[in-house]
Design a protein around this motif. Structure first.
Motif, short mmCIF file in Angstrom:
data_model
loop_
_atom_site.label_atom_id
_atom_site.label_comp_id
_atom_site.label_asym_id
_atom_site.label_seq_id
_atom_site.Cartn_x
_atom_site.Cartn_y
_atom_site.Cartn_z
N SER A 2 142.64 40.95 55.66
CA SER A 2 141.52 41.72 55.16
C SER A 2 140.67 40.88 54.21
O SER A 2 141.19 40.15 53.37
CB SER A 2 142.04 42.96 54.42
OG SER A 2 140.98 43.69 53.85
N GLY A 3 139.35 40.99 54.37
CA GLY A 3 138.44 40.26 53.50
C GLY A 3 138.14 38.86 53.92
O GLY A 3 137.37 38.16 53.26
N ALA A 4 138.74 38.40 55.02
CA ALA A 4 138.54 37.02 55.49
C ALA A 4 138.16 37.02 56.96
O ALA A 4 138.78 37.71 57.77
CB ALA A 4 139.79 36.18 55.27
N THR A 5 137.15 36.22 57.29
CA THR A 5 136.75 36.01 58.69
C THR A 5 137.22 34.63 59.11
O THR A 5 136.83 33.63 58.49
CB THR A 5 135.22 36.11 58.84
OG1 THR A 5 134.79 37.43 58.49
CG2 THR A 5 134.80 35.79 60.26
N CYS A 41 128.85 27.01 58.83
CA CYS A 41 127.61 27.48 58.22
C CYS A 41 126.87 28.43 59.15
O CYS A 41 126.29 29.43 58.71
CB CYS A 41 126.73 26.29 57.85
SG CYS A 41 125.21 26.74 56.97
N TYR A 42 126.90 28.14 60.44
CA TYR A 42 126.28 29.02 61.42
C TYR A 42 126.86 30.42 61.32
O TYR A 42 126.14 31.42 61.37
CB TYR A 42 126.50 28.44 62.82
CG TYR A 42 125.99 29.29 63.95
CD1 TYR A 42 124.65 29.25 64.33
CD2 TYR A 42 126.84 30.16 64.64
CE1 TYR A 42 124.18 30.04 65.37
CE2 TYR A 42 126.38 30.95 65.66
CZ TYR A 42 125.05 30.89 66.03
OH TYR A 42 124.59 31.68 67.06
N GLU A 43 128.18 30.50 61.13
CA GLU A 43 128.84 31.80 61.07
C GLU A 43 128.55 32.53 59.76
O GLU A 43 128.30 33.73 59.76
CB GLU A 43 130.35 31.62 61.24
CG GLU A 43 131.11 32.90 61.52
CD GLU A 43 130.72 33.54 62.85
OE1 GLU A 43 130.71 34.79 62.90
OE2 GLU A 43 130.43 32.81 63.81
N VAL A 44 128.57 31.81 58.63
CA VAL A 44 128.39 32.47 57.34
C VAL A 44 126.95 32.94 57.14
O VAL A 44 126.69 33.83 56.32
CB VAL A 44 128.83 31.53 56.19
CG1 VAL A 44 127.78 30.49 55.87
CG2 VAL A 44 129.20 32.33 54.95
N ARG A 156 129.17 34.68 49.05
CA ARG A 156 130.15 34.49 50.12
C ARG A 156 130.91 33.20 49.82
O ARG A 156 130.36 32.29 49.19
CB ARG A 156 129.46 34.40 51.49
CG ARG A 156 128.70 35.67 51.82
CD ARG A 156 127.85 35.55 53.07
NE ARG A 156 127.02 36.73 53.19
CZ ARG A 156 126.18 36.97 54.20
NH1 ARG A 156 126.08 36.08 55.19
NH2 ARG A 156 125.46 38.08 54.24
N PHE A 157 132.15 33.15 50.26
CA PHE A 157 132.97 31.95 50.03
C PHE A 157 133.33 31.32 51.36
O PHE A 157 133.84 32.00 52.26
CB PHE A 157 134.25 32.31 49.26
CG PHE A 157 135.07 31.10 48.90
CD1 PHE A 157 134.77 30.36 47.76
CD2 PHE A 157 136.13 30.69 49.69
CE1 PHE A 157 135.50 29.24 47.44
CE2 PHE A 157 136.87 29.58 49.37
CZ PHE A 157 136.57 28.84 48.24
N LEU A 158 133.04 30.02 51.48
CA LEU A 158 133.28 29.29 52.73
C LEU A 158 134.27 28.16 52.47
O LEU A 158 134.08 27.35 51.56
CB LEU A 158 131.97 28.71 53.25
CG LEU A 158 132.05 27.84 54.51
CD1 LEU A 158 132.51 28.67 55.70
CD2 LEU A 158 130.69 27.22 54.81
N VAL A 177 133.28 39.67 47.61
CA VAL A 177 132.88 38.36 48.12
C VAL A 177 133.68 38.06 49.39
O VAL A 177 134.88 37.76 49.32
CB VAL A 177 133.11 37.25 47.08
CG1 VAL A 177 132.66 35.90 47.63
CG2 VAL A 177 132.36 37.57 45.79
N PRO A 178 133.06 38.13 50.58
CA PRO A 178 133.79 37.84 51.82
C PRO A 178 134.11 36.36 51.96
O PRO A 178 133.38 35.50 51.46
CB PRO A 178 132.82 38.30 52.91
CG PRO A 178 131.47 38.25 52.29
CD PRO A 178 131.67 38.54 50.83
N ILE A 179 135.22 36.08 52.62
CA ILE A 179 135.70 34.72 52.86
C ILE A 179 135.47 34.35 54.32
O ILE A 179 135.75 35.14 55.22
CB ILE A 179 137.20 34.61 52.54
CG1 ILE A 179 137.48 34.94 51.07
CG2 ILE A 179 137.75 33.22 52.89
CD1 ILE A 179 138.95 35.19 50.77
#
Length: 209
Positions: A2-5, A41-44, A156-158, A177-179
């Motif tokens: 949860s919270g992470a892609t 970066c494309y995804e975020v 957002r955190f990458l 803050v999504p990951i």
């Protein structure tokens, strides 16, 4: 989690596998990190807002989408964050850049700040925090704390790799803050390193120990 892609695109996973290999050279690791950062970066940035703008093609006028709002900010957690930053700027060259200097105390594993510099009007911009490893999450949490103190409210955190412990701790501290990451690995070892991981990203990128 949860919270992470987790970005499981085959090209991302292929490049990550080569980066994990201990025999991959410094040059190769650095090149692959830059390449994989473009894909992450494309995804975020997938859902950045756009507005329609009238333009003229060689054939006719048309309404076409263009990015809306103030330029976004990439916030690099020094030093390893710069490896992701360079590739992301290739994709979004107009982005503003923040630098957050943190290092992990080897005894306590707690972050120590030594530098902070960010653009103005963070409250009006999307801020993407970049750091290759989300291990204990202490540095990531401290970086987001600093940005929020300066007004950032859309973050957002990458990262390249995360640990289950780090993702859970980060989500507790900053549930808003999504990951985004290429992988959530098995665990942390007793020294706070991600396992199986890829070692110290900064050392492998810069050829240091």
């Amino acid at each position: 989690m949860s919270g992470a892609t987790v970005v499981n695109h085959p090209l991302v996973q292929h490049k990550l596998t080569i980066m994990r290999d201990k025999d991959t050279s410094t040059q190769g690791f650095r090149r692959l990190l830059r390449e994989i950062s473009l894909l992450l970066c494309y995804e975020v940035t997938r859902d950045l807002p756009v507005v329609m703008q009238k333009i003229e093609t060689p054939l006719q006028e048309m309404e076409a989408p263009i990015l809306d709002g103030k330029k976004l900010v990439f916030a690099s957690v020094l030093r390893a964050g710069n490896g992701l930053l360079e590739g992301m700027l290739d994709l979004v060259p107009a982005a503003r850049v923040a630098h957050i200097g943190l290092y992990r105390d080897p005894q306590t594993l707690e972050p120590v700040e030594y530098y902070f510099k960010a653009p103005e009007n963070l409250d009006e911009r999307l801020v993407v925090v970049v750091d290759p490893m989300l291990a204990t999450a202490n540095s990531a949490i401290a970086a987001v704390d600093k940005l929020k103190e300066r007004g950032a409210n859309n973050l957002r955190f990458l990262c390249l790799l995360g640990s289950p412990e780090g993702v859970e701790k980060f989500n507790r501290a900053h549930p808003d803050v999504p990951i985004f990451t290429a992988s959530i690995d098995e665990k942390l070892n007793e020294k706070g390193y991600i396992v199986p991981g890829l070692g110290d990203a900064g050392d492998r990128m810069y050829g240091t120990k």
